[in-house]
Design an enzyme around this catalytic site. Structure first.
Site, mmCIF file in Angstrom:
data_model
loop_
_atom_site.group_PDB
_atom_site.id
_atom_site.type_symbol
_atom_site.label_atom_id
_atom_site.label_comp_id
_atom_site.label_asym_id
_atom_site.label_seq_id
_atom_site.Cartn_x
_atom_site.Cartn_y
_atom_site.Cartn_z
ATOM 1 N N LYS A 1 0.759 -1.211 -0.020
ATOM 2 C CA LYS A 1 0.017 -0.167 -0.067
ATOM 3 C C LYS A 1 0.952 1.183 0.022
ATOM 4 O O LYS A 1 1.761 0.956 0.175
ATOM 5 C CB LYS A 1 -1.019 0.042 1.108
ATOM 6 C CG LYS A 1 -1.688 -1.277 1.398
ATOM 7 C CD LYS A 1 -2.596 -1.818 0.198
ATOM 8 C CE LYS A 1 -3.284 -3.183 0.638
ATOM 9 N NZ LYS A 1 -4.000 -3.655 -0.376
HETATM 10 C C1 LIG Z 1 -4.994 -4.521 0.528
HETATM 11 C C2 LIG Z 1 -6.316 -4.717 0.564
HETATM 12 C C3 LIG Z 1 -7.453 -4.909 1.366
HETATM 13 C C4 LIG Z 1 -6.947 -5.712 2.817
HETATM 14 O O1 LIG Z 1 -5.877 -5.123 3.382
HETATM 15 P P1 LIG Z 1 -4.806 -6.145 4.192
HETATM 16 O O2 LIG Z 1 -4.392 -5.163 5.112
HETATM 17 O O3 LIG Z 1 -4.090 -6.851 3.039
HETATM 18 O O4 LIG Z 1 -5.724 -7.025 4.912
HETATM 19 C C5 LIG Z 1 -8.627 -4.564 1.289
HETATM 20 N N1 LIG Z 1 -9.093 -3.900 0.367
HETATM 21 C C6 LIG Z 1 -8.337 -3.652 -0.577
HETATM 22 C C7 LIG Z 1 -9.205 -2.801 -1.858
HETATM 23 C C8 LIG Z 1 -7.159 -3.886 -0.742
HETATM 24 O O5 LIG Z 1 -6.234 -3.694 -1.726
#
Ligand SMILES: *Cc1c(COP(=O)(O)O)cnc(C)c1O
Length: 386
Positions: free
Chosen positions: A180
């Site tokens: 992210k």
């Molecule tokens: C990465 C992601 C999640 C989940 O996040 P995690 O921290 O990996 O559990 C949820 N929604 C979207 C759109 C994502 O890209």
């Protein structure tokens, strides 16, 4: 993404030296998590922020926060990481897939078509940092009295019409996993203005309710069966530095995306995908929409070495047709069956959102080069036109 240096290292060393690694100290939120939650609330522009252990955990806490459960339908886009669709079954609700439109975000017209009396919430996902059409979605939600949970897992710091993602719907979530915009390896947050949603999410995120102020029992929500999605002070300390970097990261991404987009408007068989808010877009991704899937594929094959890019249709579990556990309605236990608790028969198929598959197959998403200067970004774009 990994944009970490001595500043984060220093914070981690401080946490370890303090011997306070747990997010609560004597019933109060400990130093770094308290600071992080304050920073996140300020940055996003909500009254409350709850730091948790992941984005998935944040989605589940947000669903618990709004009181979603058996019988409820949650509308999610056909293009999002599978976690968005896995969160509803975790609380006994069922996901309903809606189409995306050419902006690569959930199509408001299809959302409205899929609302039933059982719809509890819509989950607009600001996919790849791209803003959803929040104006249309908010008016649909108001008209049908359903909640909005903004999934800004891939879009920390982005905005729609001047309001940061996560502050527009009833509640929003962020992820801080490695991929992210800002990261501590893992982590997440639930942001909201709503006191009840916030407190109910707090209960769910810490089944022991370590935080309950026993002297203020009347202010607490009912103590119900929760779970554990607590963040650690080490992650929080890293994230306090990451939040400080956020606007600088976005500024650089925006500059480079604009430099590339200005060149790429000249494309023969494609154009930059339409965007719901160019100024609020996180700019981590520059999607190009082609006339045909073949055209998109040929462009990608020709330019693979020029810059990081991909066709979203090839991104595995980000496309609903690859959400096997959902399509097969399979949970950890045969009798834990959210679909049996639904008020109607819910059927899924890999073909249920044809518009989504068509758009994703005709799109190439360029990952905005972060380290490049504006001039270098423009030069990369010119190479793509050769
Ligand atoms: C990465 C992601 C999640 C989940 O996040 P995690 O921290 O990996 O559990 C949820 N929604 C979207 C759109 C994502 O890209």
């Amino acid at each position: 993404m990994y944009r970490i240096d001595e500043r984060e290292v220093k914070r981690v060393a401080e946490v370890i030296a303090s011997a306070q690694l747990f997010r609560y100290a004597e019933g109060k939120v400990a130093r770094w998590t308290a600071l992080l939650e304050q920073q996140l609330a300020e940055k996003v522009g909500t009254r409350h922020a709850l730091a948790v252990s992941s984005g998935t955990g944040a989605l589940i806490c947000a669903l618990a926060g709004i009181g979603a459960g058996p019988g409820d339908e949650i509308i999610v886009p056909g293009y999002t990481f599978i976690a968005t669709a896995l969160a509803p079954p975790a609380v006994g609700a069922v996901p309903i897939s809606a189409e995306i439109d050419e902006t690569l975000t959930i199509d408001p017209a299809d959302v409205e078509a899929k609302i039933t009396p059982q719809t509890k919430a819509i989950v607009p996902v600001h996919m790849a940092g791209l803003p959803c059409d929040m104006e249309a979605l908010c008016s649909i939600a108001a008209k049908h009295d359903v909640r909005i949970i903004e999934d800004a897992a891939q879009a920390a710091g982005g905005a729609y019409q001047g309001r940061r993602f996560g502050s527009i719907g009833d509640v929003g979530i962020l992820s801080f996993n490695h991929y992210k915009i800002i990261t501590a390896g893992e982590g997440g947050a639930v942001v909201t203005d709503d006191e009840t949603i916030h407190k109910r999410a707090m209960v769910y995120h810490d089944g022991g309710c370590v935080f309950f102020d026993k002297d203020a029992a009347a202010e607490n929500p009912p103590f119900y069966c929760g779970n554990n999605y607590r963040i650690s002070e080490i992650s929080s300390a890293i994230l306090t530095e990451q939040v400080r970097r956020l606007d600088g990261i976005l500024k650089k991404l925006r500059r480079n995306k604009i430099a590339m987009a200005e060149v790429l408007w000249a494309g023969a068989d494609f154009q930059p995908s339409p965007c719901n808010d160019v100024d609020g877009d996180c700019s981590s991704t520059l999607p190009l929409l082609f006339e045909s899937a073949q055209g998109a594929k040929a462009f990608l094959d020709r330019n693979r070495d020029v810059v990081d890019m991909y066709r979203p249709i090839e991104t595995d579990r980000h496309v609903y047709s690859n959400w096997e556990p959902v399509l097969r309605k399979r949970t950890h236990h045969a009798r834990f069956d959210p679909w049996q608790w639904a008020a109607r028969s819910i059927e899924y198929s890999p073909e249920m959102c044809p518009q989504t598959l068509d758009i994703l197959s005709r799109t190439v998403s360029i990952q905005t080069p972060y380290e490049a200067t504006g001039a270098q970004a423009a030069a990369i774009a010119r190479k793509l036109l050769n």
